[in-house]
Design a protein around this motif. Sequence first.
Motif, mmCIF file in Angstrom:
data_model
loop_
_atom_site.group_PDB
_atom_site.id
_atom_site.type_symbol
_atom_site.label_atom_id
_atom_site.label_comp_id
_atom_site.label_asym_id
_atom_site.label_seq_id
_atom_site.Cartn_x
_atom_site.Cartn_y
_atom_site.Cartn_z
ATOM 1 N N ASN A 102 0.805 -1.214 0.000
ATOM 2 C CA ASN A 102 0.000 0.000 0.000
ATOM 3 C C ASN A 102 0.847 1.278 0.000
ATOM 4 O O ASN A 102 0.617 2.189 0.799
ATOM 5 N N LEU A 103 1.827 1.320 -0.889
ATOM 6 C CA LEU A 103 2.681 2.495 -1.071
ATOM 7 C C LEU A 103 2.642 2.884 -2.544
ATOM 8 O O LEU A 103 2.271 2.074 -3.394
ATOM 9 N N PRO A 104 3.020 4.116 -2.862
ATOM 10 C CA PRO A 104 3.135 4.468 -4.279
ATOM 11 C C PRO A 104 4.091 3.503 -4.979
ATOM 12 O O PRO A 104 5.035 2.991 -4.357
ATOM 13 N N VAL A 105 3.849 3.261 -6.260
ATOM 14 C CA VAL A 105 4.664 2.304 -6.999
ATOM 15 C C VAL A 105 5.300 2.951 -8.221
ATOM 16 O O VAL A 105 4.804 3.938 -8.761
ATOM 17 N N SER A 126 -2.876 -1.217 -15.139
ATOM 18 C CA SER A 126 -3.878 -1.761 -14.217
ATOM 19 C C SER A 126 -4.109 -0.871 -12.996
ATOM 20 O O SER A 126 -5.097 -1.046 -12.288
ATOM 21 N N PHE A 127 -3.222 0.081 -12.765
ATOM 22 C CA PHE A 127 -3.378 0.979 -11.626
ATOM 23 C C PHE A 127 -4.203 2.192 -12.036
ATOM 24 O O PHE A 127 -3.951 2.788 -13.078
ATOM 25 N N PRO A 128 -5.164 2.591 -11.209
ATOM 26 C CA PRO A 128 -5.984 3.746 -11.566
ATOM 27 C C PRO A 128 -5.186 5.043 -11.591
ATOM 28 O O PRO A 128 -5.554 5.993 -12.281
ATOM 29 N N GLU A 129 -4.095 5.084 -10.846
ATOM 30 C CA GLU A 129 -3.277 6.293 -10.785
ATOM 31 C C GLU A 129 -1.823 5.906 -10.583
ATOM 32 O O GLU A 129 -1.503 5.019 -9.804
#
Length: 190
Positions: A102-105, A126-129
């Motif tokens: 649950n961290l920025p990627v 696949s990531f919304p943001e």
Amino acid sequence: KAKLRIDVNGNWDVATALTNLRAIYENIGPLEYVEQPCATIEELRELKTKLTLDIPIAGDEVLRKAVDPFAVDLVGAVDIVMLKVQPLGGIARADKLAKHHNLPVVISSALESAVGINYGLILAASFPEMNFDCGLGTGSLLNTNVADLPITNGEIQINDFEPDFSGHEVAPERFEWWKNRVMKTAEHLA
């Protein structure tokens, strides 16, 4: 307006990281992030407590080389998770790892061919943001590739292609090495 980032591959101890990051910050300017400045989670945590500069730390090898990357406690050590699809076991597993921590990627390549880069693009999409640009432009570092994934205005499109292996001959012993590796990997998937 360039955003600078560096990848140290875990080669600095804490004292060296502090010295080098301060020198870079003072002489070159701020970094968007530093990827894996130290090798261990303990060193990264110590660096975070001692670093007085606003330089986020991205974790790569600390997860990618862990026996169980889901068991690694990143709290107080890493601000960003670096995801490389193939070394982490595929798109679905990399996605689960991102959700778990649950961290920025940042989606990055492990210097794969167009096939691997395309998998990275699928994961990124696949990531919304996405808070950071991906590191998937590494195909240009290869002399030849099995497909063309052009970079247009800083973007690469997901492609549906059949790899073209013509002209990509390898020595028989190298072919045998890869064949054995694929067979051993397949045994673990069964």
